[in-house]
Design a protein around this motif. Structure first.
Motif, PDB file in Angstrom:
ATOM      1  N   GLY A 140       0.607  -1.173   0.121  1.00  0.00           N
ATOM      2  CA  GLY A 140       0.166  -0.097  -0.181  1.00  0.00           C
ATOM      3  C   GLY A 140       0.752   1.160   0.039  1.00  0.00           C
ATOM      4  N   GLY A 141       2.116   0.989   0.237  1.00  0.00           N
ATOM      5  CA  GLY A 141       3.000   2.333   0.283  1.00  0.00           C
ATOM      6  C   GLY A 141       3.459   2.812  -1.163  1.00  0.00           C
ATOM      7  N   GLY A 206      13.476  13.544 -14.135  1.00  0.00           N
ATOM      8  CA  GLY A 206      12.160  12.608 -14.510  1.00  0.00           C
ATOM      9  C   GLY A 206      11.825  12.145 -12.789  1.00  0.00           C
ATOM     10  N   ILE A 207      10.479  12.148 -12.896  1.00  0.00           N
ATOM     11  CA  ILE A 207       9.640  11.515 -11.552  1.00  0.00           C
ATOM     12  C   ILE A 207       9.099  10.436 -11.780  1.00  0.00           C
ATOM     13  CG2 ILE A 207       8.017  13.192 -11.992  1.00  0.00           C
ATOM     14  CD1 ILE A 207       7.804  13.648  -9.038  1.00  0.00           C
ATOM     15  N   LEU A 208       9.118   9.473 -10.753  1.00  0.00           N
ATOM     16  CA  LEU A 208       8.220   8.179 -10.849  1.00  0.00           C
ATOM     17  C   LEU A 208       7.754   8.072  -9.452  1.00  0.00           C
ATOM     18  CD1 LEU A 208      10.823   5.651 -12.660  1.00  0.00           C
ATOM     19  CD2 LEU A 208       8.742   6.294 -13.647  1.00  0.00           C
ATOM     20  N   ARG A 209       6.285   7.810  -9.237  1.00  0.00           N
ATOM     21  CA  ARG A 209       5.607   7.619  -8.221  1.00  0.00           C
ATOM     22  C   ARG A 209       4.849   6.063  -8.514  1.00  0.00           C
ATOM     23  NH1 ARG A 209       1.075  11.086  -4.954  1.00  0.00           N
ATOM     24  NH2 ARG A 209      -0.285   9.300  -4.624  1.00  0.00           N
ATOM     25  N   ILE A 210       5.255   5.204  -7.617  1.00  0.00           N
ATOM     26  CA  ILE A 210       4.805   3.737  -7.912  1.00  0.00           C
ATOM     27  C   ILE A 210       4.408   3.401  -6.538  1.00  0.00           C
ATOM     28  CG2 ILE A 210       5.694   1.567  -8.878  1.00  0.00           C
ATOM     29  CD1 ILE A 210       8.287   3.092  -9.645  1.00  0.00           C
ATOM     30  N   ARG A 211       3.158   2.735  -6.731  1.00  0.00           N
ATOM     31  CA  ARG A 211       2.577   2.352  -5.477  1.00  0.00           C
ATOM     32  C   ARG A 211       2.670   0.728  -5.346  1.00  0.00           C
ATOM     33  NH1 ARG A 211      -0.538   4.557  -1.826  1.00  0.00           N
ATOM     34  NH2 ARG A 211      -1.029   6.492  -3.024  1.00  0.00           N
ATOM     35  N   ARG A 212       2.939   0.401  -4.178  1.00  0.00           N
ATOM     36  CA  ARG A 212       2.934  -1.203  -4.050  1.00  0.00           C
ATOM     37  C   ARG A 212       1.473  -1.672  -3.598  1.00  0.00           C
ATOM     38  NH1 ARG A 212       7.274  -4.753  -0.261  1.00  0.00           N
ATOM     39  NH2 ARG A 212       6.357  -6.709  -0.908  1.00  0.00           N
ATOM     40  N   LEU A 213       1.069  -2.612  -4.324  1.00  0.00           N
ATOM     41  CA  LEU A 213      -0.314  -3.037  -4.130  1.00  0.00           C
ATOM     42  C   LEU A 213      -0.473  -4.420  -3.033  1.00  0.00           C
ATOM     43  CD1 LEU A 213      -1.545  -3.071  -7.919  1.00  0.00           C
ATOM     44  CD2 LEU A 213      -1.584  -0.947  -5.998  1.00  0.00           C
ATOM     45  N   ARG A 214       0.680  -4.893  -3.039  1.00  0.00           N
ATOM     46  CA  ARG A 214       0.746  -6.350  -2.119  1.00  0.00           C
ATOM     47  C   ARG A 214       2.050  -6.473  -1.593  1.00  0.00           C
ATOM     48  NH1 ARG A 214      -0.846  -9.563  -7.244  1.00  0.00           N
ATOM     49  NH2 ARG A 214       1.273 -10.198  -7.944  1.00  0.00           N
TER      50      ARG A 214
END
Length: 214
Positions: A140-141, A206-214
């Motif tokens: 979720g982070g 460059g910018i990356l925002r990535i959410r962990r789903l599990r």
């Protein structure tokens, strides 16, 4: 004595001890971090390459409990003093790590790697650190990576030995579990840049925002 230090630590200690180098402005905000983390619910955060502490202090002021990491003890000392002055010392755990050798333990709701560039970014060093950063994100982070995507327009002779990968290359190097992550932002921003001799120009970040789903 810096001569007895490993090369990465020695470089950054010399950098922060240089009497001719202006210190990072106190209170200067990282606009990319503010834009991406400002809407997140505060929890636990890991700030990789925290330098003199501006990002960690801003996060703490928003209510995050922060683990802030740098290879330079000089930078960490200044950061801790600034945190005390800002009244958020109890919210920040300052740790010294050469991230290619050791890494903070635990999982975090936000892992932030802001402009994590170094002269020894070769042989997959930065990629390995960012993969470890992804492993430290709690379910979720968010993993937030910002980095230079090109040299300034006024720099016609870029230094050798420093890689500036594209967002696509960064994403590929992370080796994220298929279906386990969602890319929420993948963008290259162009901003104004001023050179050491007052040259005016632009550079890409460059910018990356990535959410962990599990």
């Amino acid at each position: 004595m810096t001569d007895a230090m490993p090369p990465t630590q020695r470089f950054w200690e010399d950098f922060y001890r240089d009497p001719d180098r202006p210190h990072s402005p106190v209170g200067k905000l990282n606009a990319l971090l503010v834009a991406e983390a400002g809407s997140l619910t505060p929890g636990t955060a890991l700030d990789l390459g925290c330098a003199e502490g501006s990002d960690a202090i801003w996060l703490a002021r928003q209510g995050w409990r922060v683990t802030a990491v740098d290879v330079s003890g000089t930078a960490l000392g200044r950061a801790a003093e600034r945190a005390a002055d800002a009244g958020v010392a109890e919210l920040i755990d300052w740790q010294r790590h050469d991230l290619s050798e050791s890494f903070p333990s635990g999982e975090f709701d936000l892992v932030s790697a802001q402009f994590l560039h170094s002269p020894d970014d070769h042989d997959g060093r930065r990629e390995s650190i960012l993969r470890r950063a992804a492993q430290a994100v709690a379910p979720g982070g968010v993993l937030l990576i910002s980095g230079h995507a090109g040299w300034p327009s006024w720099n016609h002779e870029p230094p050798e030995g420093i890689e500036l990968p594209s967002n696509a290359e960064v994403l590929d190097s992370l080796r994220l579990e298929p279906g386990g992550w969602r890319v929420e932002r993948d963008e290259v921003l162009v901003r104004e840049s001023t050179g050491p001799e007052g040259q005016l120009g632009t550079r890409e970040d460059g910018i990356l925002r990535i959410r962990r789903l599990r």
